[in-house]
Every structure is written in C-alpha cells, then in structure tokens.
Design a protein around this motif. Structure first.
Motif: not given
Length: 175
Positions: A33-35, A57-63
């Motif tokens: 999950l990418s946010t 906390r809920q994402s695997d990676e964040v942009v």
C-alpha cells in the motif's frame, strides 16, 4: 479537498484512516500500500498524532508531495515524514512538480475570542485572520527549469527512509 476540510479535520481525517484500515483488511496485507500525501499533513492532528503519522503506520511506502525547487527547502518541509519513515521502517519518496503552477496566496487563521470584531465562527470555534503570504510558483515547480530539475534528481537525502524522487507529472517533465 473539501472546503471545510480543516474545520472538519477530525471527521475527514478519521474517515481517511478508516478507509486505509479497510483496504488493509481487504487485501490482507498481500498487496503493498502506497499513500501519497501533501507535506503539511504532519501539521494536522487526529487523536493527538499527526494525520501523516497515522497514514505512515498503515502504508508500506509514502510519497510526499514536497513541491519545492530547492533541495534544502524540500528536506525542511519533508523532515518529519522522513523521520516517521525511519522510525517505522517505511520507504519515503519525495515528489517534485514539473507543471505550470501559479503563485499561491496563503491566508492563515488563529483561534480568537468570539467578541473580536473580525472573528468568524467555524467548526465550533472562532477564528481571526493571522497572516497572509505568497509562495511564488517558481519556488514550487521546476516548470521551465530543465537543468535545475535534472540536478535535483541527482540529490540524495541523509535519511535511511529516503527512497528517491517521484515526478509530477510525466506530461510536463523535461526530457
């Protein structure tokens, strides 16, 4: 973004967090999950934590939409998110803008007393205009700055979480 987003932040932020929880349950964490979030989500509090923290906390990676043209400024506005990524062992990618962006006029408000002549009621509180400032579009986007854009993509940042650059948008990126 809805016009009342900041006024009803608790509602919208909680719904966003709940949506990501549901996505995680549906995918059973089998899919990464990418946010993608704006850099200022670290300034919005939901249950005593920033909205950015909850989404990390809920994402695997964040942009992070860290749309600026100066690497030091990008690092400054994305520092909290880069540190969240380090603390939570998450990848952080930083977004740069290449499209034409007009100057942005920012108007800030602060809570004030209801008897203040300029007070406006919103979200069960009273607000007074605090300050106005302009962020020039030339500080936000690399539009028309091909050499600076290419140089930007060679920069790395000294955080374990930093995983590279994301370009918004492909159609306007220098070739």
């Amino acid at each position: 973004m809805n016009k009342d987003f900041r006024i009803r932040l608790d509602t919208y932020g909680s719904l966003y967090i709940e949506l990501l929880d549901r996505i995680r349950r549906i995918t059973k964490e089998d899919l990464p999950l990418s946010t993608v979030i704006p850099f200022w989500y670290d300034s919005l509090l939901i249950n005593d934590r920033s909205l950015a923290w909850h989404l990390f906390r809920q994402s695997d990676e964040v942009v992070i939409m860290s749309y600026r043209t100066d690497v030091a400024e990008i690092e400054a506005i994305a520092r909290d998110e880069l540190l969240y990524g380090e603390r939570l062992s998450k990848k952080v990618l930083l977004g740069v803008e290449t499209g034409r962006i007009p100057d942005e006029v920012h108007i800030t408000f602060k809570k004030c007393l209801d008897d203040t002549p300029t007070a406006v009621e919103a979200g069960k509180a009273f607000w007074c205009r605090s300050s106005d400032y302009t962020v020039p579009g030339s500080r936000i986007s690399f539009n028309g700055k091909e050499d600076a854009f290419k140089k930007q993509l060679t920069h790395s940042l000294p955080y374990k979480s930093f995983s590279g650059w994301v370009i918004h948008s492909y159609e306007t990126a220098p070739r």
